[in-house]
Design a protein around this motif. Structure first.
Motif, PDB file in Angstrom:
ATOM      1  N   THR A   1       0.626  -1.732  -6.159  1.00  0.00           N
ATOM      2  CA  THR A   1       1.746  -1.679  -5.220  1.00  0.00           C
ATOM      3  C   THR A   1       1.493  -0.687  -4.094  1.00  0.00           C
ATOM      4  O   THR A   1       0.659   0.211  -4.207  1.00  0.00           O
ATOM      5  N   ILE A   2       2.260  -0.858  -3.011  1.00  0.00           N
ATOM      6  CA  ILE A   2       2.309   0.115  -1.916  1.00  0.00           C
ATOM      7  C   ILE A   2       3.749   0.588  -1.792  1.00  0.00           C
ATOM      8  O   ILE A   2       4.678  -0.221  -1.688  1.00  0.00           O
ATOM      9  N   ASP A   3       3.953   1.886  -1.799  1.00  0.00           N
ATOM     10  CA  ASP A   3       5.293   2.467  -1.692  1.00  0.00           C
ATOM     11  C   ASP A   3       5.760   2.419  -0.240  1.00  0.00           C
ATOM     12  O   ASP A   3       5.055   2.875   0.663  1.00  0.00           O
ATOM     13  N   THR A   4       6.954   1.863   0.000  1.00  0.00           N
ATOM     14  CA  THR A   4       7.483   1.780   1.369  1.00  0.00           C
ATOM     15  C   THR A   4       8.491   2.882   1.672  1.00  0.00           C
ATOM     16  O   THR A   4       8.919   3.037   2.812  1.00  0.00           O
ATOM     17  N   SER A   5       8.878   3.642   0.637  1.00  0.00           N
ATOM     18  CA  SER A   5       9.972   4.605   0.803  1.00  0.00           C
ATOM     19  C   SER A   5       9.510   5.998   1.230  1.00  0.00           C
ATOM     20  O   SER A   5      10.126   6.630   2.092  1.00  0.00           O
ATOM     21  N   GLY A   6       8.424   6.479   0.614  1.00  0.00           N
ATOM     22  CA  GLY A   6       8.017   7.866   0.867  1.00  0.00           C
ATOM     23  C   GLY A   6       8.712   8.753  -0.149  1.00  0.00           C
ATOM     24  O   GLY A   6       8.538   8.581  -1.352  1.00  0.00           O
ATOM     25  N   ALA A   7       9.526   9.700   0.318  1.00  0.00           N
ATOM     26  CA  ALA A   7      10.346  10.473  -0.619  1.00  0.00           C
ATOM     27  C   ALA A   7      11.270   9.511  -1.349  1.00  0.00           C
ATOM     28  O   ALA A   7      11.699   8.502  -0.793  1.00  0.00           O
ATOM     29  N   GLY A   8      11.563   9.795  -2.616  1.00  0.00           N
ATOM     30  CA  GLY A   8      12.420   8.923  -3.412  1.00  0.00           C
ATOM     31  C   GLY A   8      13.753   8.657  -2.724  1.00  0.00           C
ATOM     32  O   GLY A   8      14.257   9.490  -1.956  1.00  0.00           O
ATOM     33  N   LEU A   9      14.332   7.494  -2.989  1.00  0.00           N
ATOM     34  CA  LEU A   9      15.573   7.105  -2.312  1.00  0.00           C
ATOM     35  C   LEU A   9      16.751   8.001  -2.677  1.00  0.00           C
ATOM     36  O   LEU A   9      17.782   7.968  -2.006  1.00  0.00           O
ATOM     37  N   HIS A  10      16.614   8.807  -3.747  1.00  0.00           N
ATOM     38  CA  HIS A  10      17.701   9.734  -4.075  1.00  0.00           C
ATOM     39  C   HIS A  10      17.807  10.856  -3.043  1.00  0.00           C
ATOM     40  O   HIS A  10      18.848  11.511  -2.942  1.00  0.00           O
TER      41      HIS A  10
END
Length: 380
Positions: free
Chosen positions: A152-161
């Motif tokens: 996978t590739i993370d699209t968020s960066g820092a967690g959505l919290h």
């Protein structure tokens, strides 16, 4: 626009809430353990990052395949269309995890995947030397589960919290995503009073206010995929403008947060200010045994101390008893309380209408739900 297979990751027990949010955004999805899978274009990536309150991250699933040897892992990874995602100057660190798989060495799996991607990009970009990796960040993960590799590739960066409003916090703050989940599991609507008797740094009341006014939780933060050339700035502008139009800033709210610690009340007020609610939310130093209200059909959502440390248990059990006595006078209210204490109902003084297993970090908890009567229908 292209279509991507996407996964919104979630804490155990929260997946159905994430799925509901994704469907509300207009995307079909499938619920799996720890994630919700759906298909969407570049705008879907931006919208889900901006709007998902209960998910941890949004990831692109680049590939899934069986791999019991390093050769299989290498060749299958190399066969994926990496140039569709990674520009020539991309920075692409590879992280990993392995559970119940033949390929149990995480560091070896990471190295193999990194090497396979480099080989593929060399053929795409006709490059002989090593890649500089001085461009936008693409965080890649190889996850091995029962011999199935998911890349996978993370699209968020820092967690959505990380909503961007926390100026301070206590010792064991509740994650914003869990706070939003606790509220979503109630019968609260913004026209009803809302109280958090253990508000700490104000996370639950602030999340309730954002839900009540339909404010996108990611509106005031940035995401790693905003730096990617193939998701245009126009898309991000569009989804933020859409969120601005959908917000109900004029929605009146009756939300209060109480805490025994006056320092936490000051932090909660500061966080509320940072979140844009100013003094719209009522924060006050108060013990739970002193809570009273003449209002009706309100909702209480609380994360009381659990008594995890042995010496704290008698004090916590006394507090549960006092809380049960204080809240017994609010006979039209609904109560929702999360704790890991196995005998909570005994000390609180009544059995929950419903219990739901949730995880607060690594602590297994129960969410005790006490449903009050439904408020009467308003006359037209």
């Amino acid at each position: 626009m292209s279509k991507y297979k996407l996964a919104a990751t979630a804490a155990m027990g929260i997946e159905s809430l994430v799925a509901s949010e994704i469907r509300d955004l207009g995307y079909d999805c499938e619920v799996e353990n720890g994630r919700v899978v759906f298909w969407g274009d570049e705008r879907a990536i931006a919208r889900t990052n901006l709007w998902l309150r209960t998910a941890d991250r949004v990831k692109i699933i680049v590939g899934e395949f069986k791999a019991t040897t390093f050769d299989q892992l290498f060749e299958n990874t190399k066969s994926l269309n990496w140039a569709d995602y990674l520009p020539e100057d991309a920075e692409f660190p590879v992280s990993g995890k392995s559970v119940k798989s033949t390929l149990f060495s995480v560091s070896d799996c990471q190295a193999i995947v990194k090497k396979a991607i480099v080989e593929k990009l060399r053929s795409n970009y006709k490059k002989v030397s090593w890649f500089e990796e001085n461009g936008p960040l693409f965080k890649i993960e190889v996850s091995m589960l029962k011999d199935i590799a998911t890349i996978t590739i993370d699209t968020s960066g820092a967690g959505l919290h990380k909503r961007g409003y926390r100026t301070g916090q206590g010792e064991a703050p509740l994650k914003e995503t869990l706070a939003a989940s606790l509220i979503k599991l109630t019968n609260w609507t913004p026209d009803r009073p809302f109280i958090d008797p253990f508000c700490g740094s104000g996370t639950i009341p602030i999340e309730a206010a954002m839900i009540g006014q339909n404010i996108a939780p990611g509106f005031n933060r940035e995401f790693v995929s905003e730096s990617w050339g193939w998701i245009s700035g126009d898309i991000w502008d569009y989804v933020r403008n859409e969120a601005e139009e959908l917000a109900k800033y004029d929605e009146p709210l009756d939300i209060s947060g109480f805490d025994i610690d006056h320092k936490m009340i000051e932090i909660a007020k500061s966080n509320s200010m940072e979140a844009g609610f100013g003094e719209m939310l009522n924060f006050k130093q108060m013990q739970v045994r002193d809570i009273t209200s003449k209002k009706e059909y309100g909702v209480i959502v609380g994360n009381p101390p659990y008594g995890e440390r042995l010496g704290d248990k008698p004090m916590v059990e006394k507090m549960y008893r006092e809380m049960g006595q204080a809240l017994s006078g609010l006979d039209t209210w609904s109560f929702y309380l999360i704790t890991s204490h196995p005998d909570f109902e005994k000390y609180f003084g009544r059995q929950a209408t419903k219990k739901r297993k949730l995880f607060n970090g690594f602590i297994r908890t129960d969410y005790y739900q006490y449903f009050g009567p439904r408020p009467p229908r308003k006359k037209e």
